[in-house]
Scaffold this motif. Sequence first.
Motif, PDB file in Angstrom:
ATOM      1  N   GLY A  28       0.779  -1.227   0.000  1.00 38.93           N
ATOM      2  CA  GLY A  28       0.000   0.000   0.000  1.00 38.93           C
ATOM      3  C   GLY A  28       0.810   1.276   0.000  1.00 38.93           C
ATOM      4  O   GLY A  28       0.241   2.357  -0.078  1.00 38.93           O
ATOM      5  N   ALA A  29       2.109   1.223   0.110  1.00 37.27           N
ATOM      6  CA  ALA A  29       2.943   2.429   0.136  1.00 37.27           C
ATOM      7  C   ALA A  29       3.413   2.740  -1.279  1.00 37.27           C
ATOM      8  O   ALA A  29       4.133   1.970  -1.895  1.00 37.27           O
ATOM      9  N   THR A  30       2.969   3.897  -1.781  1.00 34.71           N
ATOM     10  CA  THR A  30       3.373   4.349  -3.108  1.00 34.71           C
ATOM     11  C   THR A  30       3.915   5.760  -2.986  1.00 34.71           C
ATOM     12  O   THR A  30       3.356   6.593  -2.287  1.00 34.71           O
ATOM     13  N   GLY A  31       5.027   6.003  -3.683  1.00 32.79           N
ATOM     14  CA  GLY A  31       5.642   7.327  -3.648  1.00 32.79           C
ATOM     15  C   GLY A  31       5.911   7.829  -5.049  1.00 32.79           C
ATOM     16  O   GLY A  31       5.751   7.109  -6.035  1.00 32.79           O
ATOM     17  N   LEU A  32       6.347   9.086  -5.122  1.00 28.53           N
ATOM     18  CA  LEU A  32       6.627   9.733  -6.397  1.00 28.53           C
ATOM     19  C   LEU A  32       8.124   9.949  -6.562  1.00 28.53           C
ATOM     20  O   LEU A  32       8.782  10.478  -5.668  1.00 28.53           O
ATOM     21  N   VAL A  33       8.647   9.537  -7.708  1.00 28.47           N
ATOM     22  CA  VAL A  33      10.016   9.860  -8.101  1.00 28.47           C
ATOM     23  C   VAL A  33       9.896  11.014  -9.088  1.00 28.47           C
ATOM     24  O   VAL A  33       9.388  10.839 -10.200  1.00 28.47           O
ATOM     25  N   HIS A  34      10.325  12.209  -8.670  1.00 27.63           N
ATOM     26  CA  HIS A  34      10.259  13.373  -9.555  1.00 27.63           C
ATOM     27  C   HIS A  34      11.202  13.146 -10.735  1.00 27.63           C
ATOM     28  O   HIS A  34      12.227  12.475 -10.607  1.00 27.63           O
ATOM     29  N   ILE A  35      10.896  13.719 -11.885  1.00 33.71           N
ATOM     30  CA  ILE A  35      11.695  13.520 -13.094  1.00 33.71           C
ATOM     31  C   ILE A  35      13.163  13.907 -12.874  1.00 33.71           C
ATOM     32  O   ILE A  35      14.061  13.307 -13.453  1.00 33.71           O
ATOM     33  N   SER A  36      13.421  14.864 -11.994  1.00 35.20           N
ATOM     34  CA  SER A  36      14.806  15.279 -11.725  1.00 35.20           C
ATOM     35  C   SER A  36      15.565  14.255 -10.895  1.00 35.20           C
ATOM     36  O   SER A  36      16.779  14.344 -10.758  1.00 35.20           O
ATOM     37  N   GLU A  37      14.866  13.262 -10.337  1.00 33.15           N
ATOM     38  CA  GLU A  37      15.490  12.241  -9.493  1.00 33.15           C
ATOM     39  C   GLU A  37      15.494  10.855 -10.148  1.00 33.15           C
ATOM     40  O   GLU A  37      15.734   9.860  -9.489  1.00 33.15           O
ATOM     41  N   VAL A  38      15.242  10.799 -11.457  1.00 36.68           N
ATOM     42  CA  VAL A  38      15.152   9.516 -12.157  1.00 36.68           C
ATOM     43  C   VAL A  38      16.523   8.964 -12.534  1.00 36.68           C
ATOM     44  O   VAL A  38      16.765   7.772 -12.429  1.00 36.68           O
ATOM     45  N   ALA A  39      17.432   9.820 -12.984  1.00 32.62           N
ATOM     46  CA  ALA A  39      18.735   9.358 -13.463  1.00 32.62           C
ATOM     47  C   ALA A  39      19.813  10.372 -13.107  1.00 32.62           C
ATOM     48  O   ALA A  39      19.510  11.524 -12.773  1.00 32.62           O
ATOM     49  N   LEU A  40      21.055   9.936 -13.200  1.00 31.77           N
ATOM     50  CA  LEU A  40      22.182  10.824 -12.886  1.00 31.77           C
ATOM     51  C   LEU A  40      22.338  11.917 -13.935  1.00 31.77           C
ATOM     52  O   LEU A  40      22.850  12.986 -13.639  1.00 31.77           O
ATOM     53  N   GLU A  41      21.898  11.661 -15.163  1.00 28.99           N
ATOM     54  CA  GLU A  41      21.988  12.667 -16.214  1.00 28.99           C
ATOM     55  C   GLU A  41      20.642  13.363 -16.381  1.00 28.99           C
ATOM     56  O   GLU A  41      19.650  12.962 -15.793  1.00 28.99           O
ATOM     57  N   TYR A  42      20.614  14.426 -17.195  1.00 33.26           N
ATOM     58  CA  TYR A  42      19.398  15.180 -17.465  1.00 33.26           C
ATOM     59  C   TYR A  42      18.382  14.279 -18.163  1.00 33.26           C
ATOM     60  O   TYR A  42      18.717  13.571 -19.109  1.00 33.26           O
ATOM     61  N   VAL A  43      17.143  14.306 -17.694  1.00 32.32           N
ATOM     62  CA  VAL A  43      16.078  13.483 -18.270  1.00 32.32           C
ATOM     63  C   VAL A  43      15.067  14.403 -18.948  1.00 32.32           C
ATOM     64  O   VAL A  43      14.404  15.199 -18.284  1.00 32.32           O
ATOM     65  N   LYS A  44      14.989  14.286 -20.259  1.00 34.83           N
ATOM     66  CA  LYS A  44      14.027  15.090 -21.019  1.00 34.83           C
ATOM     67  C   LYS A  44      12.687  14.368 -21.100  1.00 34.83           C
ATOM     68  O   LYS A  44      11.640  14.952 -20.893  1.00 34.83           O
ATOM     69  N   ASP A  45      12.747  13.061 -21.421  1.00 33.57           N
ATOM     70  CA  ASP A  45      11.540  12.246 -21.524  1.00 33.57           C
ATOM     71  C   ASP A  45      11.677  11.054 -20.584  1.00 33.57           C
ATOM     72  O   ASP A  45      12.501  10.173 -20.810  1.00 33.57           O
ATOM     73  N   ILE A  46      10.872  11.049 -19.537  1.00 32.13           N
ATOM     74  CA  ILE A  46      10.966  10.009 -18.502  1.00 32.13           C
ATOM     75  C   ILE A  46      10.693   8.624 -19.065  1.00 32.13           C
ATOM     76  O   ILE A  46      11.228   7.632 -18.583  1.00 32.13           O
ATOM     77  N   ARG A  47       9.893   8.559 -20.121  1.00 30.72           N
ATOM     78  CA  ARG A  47       9.535   7.258 -20.708  1.00 30.72           C
ATOM     79  C   ARG A  47      10.721   6.573 -21.396  1.00 30.72           C
ATOM     80  O   ARG A  47      10.669   5.389 -21.698  1.00 30.72           O
ATOM     81  N   GLU A  48      11.804   7.304 -21.631  1.00 30.17           N
ATOM     82  CA  GLU A  48      13.021   6.701 -22.179  1.00 30.17           C
ATOM     83  C   GLU A  48      13.820   5.995 -21.088  1.00 30.17           C
ATOM     84  O   GLU A  48      14.713   5.224 -21.374  1.00 30.17           O
ATOM     85  N   HIS A  49      13.509   6.277 -19.823  1.00 31.56           N
ATOM     86  CA  HIS A  49      14.255   5.718 -18.697  1.00 31.56           C
ATOM     87  C   HIS A  49      13.467   4.686 -17.897  1.00 31.56           C
ATOM     88  O   HIS A  49      14.062   3.789 -17.307  1.00 31.56           O
ATOM     89  N   LEU A  50      12.146   4.838 -17.844  1.00 32.34           N
ATOM     90  CA  LEU A  50      11.315   3.945 -17.035  1.00 32.34           C
ATOM     91  C   LEU A  50      10.117   3.430 -17.822  1.00 32.34           C
ATOM     92  O   LEU A  50       9.606   4.120 -18.710  1.00 32.34           O
ATOM     93  N   LYS A  51       9.672   2.246 -17.455  1.00 27.96           N
ATOM     94  CA  LYS A  51       8.475   1.633 -18.042  1.00 27.96           C
ATOM     95  C   LYS A  51       7.573   1.166 -16.904  1.00 27.96           C
ATOM     96  O   LYS A  51       8.057   0.752 -15.848  1.00 27.96           O
ATOM     97  N   VAL A  52       6.265   1.190 -17.115  1.00 30.59           N
ATOM     98  CA  VAL A  52       5.313   0.692 -16.119  1.00 30.59           C
ATOM     99  C   VAL A  52       5.560  -0.800 -15.928  1.00 30.59           C
ATOM    100  O   VAL A  52       5.733  -1.542 -16.893  1.00 30.59           O
ATOM    101  N   GLY A  53       5.627  -1.226 -14.674  1.00 30.74           N
ATOM    102  CA  GLY A  53       5.879  -2.624 -14.354  1.00 30.74           C
ATOM    103  C   GLY A  53       7.344  -2.924 -14.079  1.00 30.74           C
ATOM    104  O   GLY A  53       7.675  -3.997 -13.584  1.00 30.74           O
ATOM    105  N   GLU A  54       8.216  -1.991 -14.390  1.00 28.37           N
ATOM    106  CA  GLU A  54       9.660  -2.179 -14.174  1.00 28.37           C
ATOM    107  C   GLU A  54       9.978  -2.135 -12.679  1.00 28.37           C
ATOM    108  O   GLU A  54       9.389  -1.372 -11.924  1.00 28.37           O
ATOM    109  N   THR A  55      10.922  -2.959 -12.250  1.00 32.99           N
ATOM    110  CA  THR A  55      11.366  -2.966 -10.857  1.00 32.99           C
ATOM    111  C   THR A  55      12.590  -2.065 -10.735  1.00 32.99           C
ATOM    112  O   THR A  55      13.525  -2.173 -11.525  1.00 32.99           O
TER     113      THR A  55
END
Length: 138
Positions: A28-55
């Motif tokens: 039941g615990a769900t949190g938000l990863v802001h786009i600026s916290e997704v990768a070490l480099e600049y992320v323009k499109d989050i969908r290039e780095h993450l997919k739904v269902g990915e661990t």
Amino acid sequence: MQVEVGKIYEGKVTGITNFGAFVEIGAGATGLVHISEVALEYVKDIREHLKVGETVKVKVTNVDPSGKIGLSIKQAIKQEEASAPKSKRPAEFVWDKKPAGDISFEEKLNKFKQASEEKMHDLKRSMEPKRGSNRKNY
């Protein structure tokens, strides 16, 4: 589930928006990863780095009084790198004379240009004067 700030959890991406990704880290615990916290480099499109269902591994950065959980993939990566044992031997570099896959020159050039543009964007952002500065130019 009691979530501890500073702890790293393994979670599953449950949703992606333009500003970040929602990650379920426990019962039941769900949190938000802001786009600026997704990768070490600049992320323009989050969908290039993450997919739904990915661990993914995430670090809990904050939990506000209303129960919203802030998460960071970038900080989890940095913390794991810092805690990894360091080798006393220098890394060996192997010169590979074979091309990396069947990538054409144009594709290599496009990748180089994209990486260069991202680095320039990050550099320009860090060099911009901060808004609301009380400094006066005389």
